[in-house]
Design a protein around this motif. Structure first.
Motif, PDB file in Angstrom:
ATOM      1  N   GLN A 206      33.804  74.287  26.659  1.00 29.33           N
ATOM      2  CA  GLN A 206      34.029  74.503  28.094  1.00 29.33           C
ATOM      3  C   GLN A 206      35.426  75.069  28.344  1.00 29.33           C
ATOM      4  OE1 GLN A 206      34.293  71.035  30.915  1.00 29.33           O
ATOM      5  NE2 GLN A 206      32.383  71.902  31.680  1.00 29.33           N
ATOM      6  N   GLU A 207      36.418  74.544  27.612  1.00 24.64           N
ATOM      7  CA  GLU A 207      37.794  75.021  27.788  1.00 24.64           C
ATOM      8  C   GLU A 207      37.928  76.481  27.340  1.00 24.64           C
ATOM      9  OE1 GLU A 207      41.816  73.950  29.020  1.00 24.64           O
ATOM     10  OE2 GLU A 207      39.834  73.033  29.258  1.00 24.64           O
ATOM     11  N   ILE A 208      37.289  76.826  26.218  1.00 26.95           N
ATOM     12  CA  ILE A 208      37.322  78.212  25.744  1.00 26.95           C
ATOM     13  C   ILE A 208      36.653  79.126  26.759  1.00 26.95           C
ATOM     14  CG2 ILE A 208      36.454  79.802  23.971  1.00 26.95           C
ATOM     15  CD1 ILE A 208      36.803  77.505  21.945  1.00 26.95           C
ATOM     16  N   ASP A 209      35.532  78.686  27.316  1.00 24.85           N
ATOM     17  CA  ASP A 209      34.802  79.479  28.314  1.00 24.85           C
ATOM     18  C   ASP A 209      35.636  79.688  29.574  1.00 24.85           C
ATOM     19  OD1 ASP A 209      32.702  80.812  29.604  1.00 24.85           O
ATOM     20  OD2 ASP A 209      31.823  78.940  30.333  1.00 24.85           O
ATOM     21  N   TYR A 210      36.208  78.603  30.101  1.00 28.31           N
ATOM     22  CA  TYR A 210      36.965  78.679  31.355  1.00 28.31           C
ATOM     23  C   TYR A 210      38.304  79.404  31.187  1.00 28.31           C
ATOM     24  CZ  TYR A 210      33.807  75.183  33.459  1.00 28.31           C
ATOM     25  OH  TYR A 210      32.725  74.506  33.952  1.00 28.31           O
ATOM     26  N   CYS A 211      38.893  79.277  30.024  1.00 27.98           N
ATOM     27  CA  CYS A 211      40.262  79.795  29.807  1.00 27.98           C
ATOM     28  C   CYS A 211      40.285  80.800  28.648  1.00 27.98           C
ATOM     29  CB  CYS A 211      41.221  78.641  29.522  1.00 27.98           C
ATOM     30  SG  CYS A 211      41.230  77.349  30.769  1.00 27.98           S
ATOM     31  N   PHE A 212      39.300  81.690  28.626  1.00 27.50           N
ATOM     32  CA  PHE A 212      39.164  82.579  27.477  1.00 27.50           C
ATOM     33  C   PHE A 212      40.330  83.554  27.354  1.00 27.50           C
ATOM     34  CE2 PHE A 212      37.024  86.235  25.217  1.00 27.50           C
ATOM     35  CZ  PHE A 212      37.064  85.629  23.981  1.00 27.50           C
ATOM     36  N   ASP A 213      40.890  83.988  28.465  1.00 22.78           N
ATOM     37  CA  ASP A 213      42.044  84.890  28.388  1.00 22.78           C
ATOM     38  C   ASP A 213      43.216  84.207  27.691  1.00 22.78           C
ATOM     39  OD1 ASP A 213      40.654  86.899  29.617  1.00 22.78           O
ATOM     40  OD2 ASP A 213      41.584  86.633  31.596  1.00 22.78           O
ATOM     41  N   GLU A 214      43.467  82.958  28.066  1.00 26.76           N
ATOM     42  CA  GLU A 214      44.554  82.205  27.431  1.00 26.76           C
ATOM     43  C   GLU A 214      44.263  81.980  25.950  1.00 26.76           C
ATOM     44  OE1 GLU A 214      46.677  77.791  27.577  1.00 26.76           O
ATOM     45  OE2 GLU A 214      45.106  78.292  29.027  1.00 26.76           O
TER      46      GLU A 214
END
Length: 221
Positions: free
Chosen positions: A127-135
């Protein structure tokens, strides 16, 4: 590390049985203490940038040299290497952390991340990778990170064949969302093992890794 410690591991690889180990236990104890000294130095240096590991003691991080042979065809009783997981809460922690593996024969490496986490933990990370993929992308594509570690490991056992439930195949992050482990590593050549600045070099590499560790652990918190 001391040359004698490396020689002990080389000899152990050729004499992996209890009788030899018992006869050479003083050499093992000296090599183990030498490795603990390396781990202590790495903890001290890494802890300056990552406060979550600063208070760890080597004994909380170092794995036993005895192998668990219950479910293995290889019944060799000992590991031919020293290993330590420098992770908040120690080696059994659910969090991401740093790993040191010393094994002569150019099989030594350092690295880190999170290995085969529980489903609930993996769900949070995806979920974190999906939501914050740019970071996430900026971390793993940073030139220093790529130069040190390349890309996250994609061995067959680490990757789902299909997108996990709830994610579409055209998601920009899907190749990372499909990962079951998020780990990177860097080989250490044998000639580096006995260099006086080994700990310093490992700490510098872990500094490059620290943003990824922080990203993963933020997801789990």
């Amino acid at each position: 590390m001391e040359t004698a410690s490396i020689q002990f591991l080389k000899s152990l690889a050729k004499n992996n049985h209890k009788e030899w180990f018992d006869a050479n236990r003083p050499k093992y104890e000296a090599a183990k203490a030498d490795f603990a000294e390396l781990v202590a130095a790495v903890i001290s240096g890494t802890g300056k940038a990552d406060a979550t590991v600063a208070a760890l003691q080597p004994k909380e991080c170092i794995f036993r040299i005895n192998r668990d042979v219950r479910f293995s065809k290889d019944k060799s009783p000992y590991k031919p290497h020293f290993g330590a997981s420098i992770t908040r809460d120690g080696r059994k922690s659910m969090y991401a952390g740093y790993y040191v593996h010393i094994q002569p024969g150019n099989q030594s490496f350092i690295g880190g991340g999170i290995w085969m986490p529980e489903p609930g933990v993996l769900k949070k990370l995806r979920q974190e990778i999906d939501y914050c993929f740019d970071e996430f992308s900026s971390i793993i594509n940073h030139k220093k990170f790529v130069a040190a570690y390349g890309a996250p490991e994609r061995s067959a056992e680490y990757v789902l064949s299909r997108p996990p439930k709830g994610y579409e195949a055209d998601n920009p992050a899907i190749e990372f969302i499909k990962l079951k482990s998020l780990v990177v590593s860097k080989l250490i050549p044998d000639e580096m093992l006995t260099q006086k600045d080994l700990a310093k070099q490992i700490v510098a590499s872990f500094g490059t890794l620290q943003p990824l560790i922080a990203f993963i652990n933020r997801a789990l918190e």
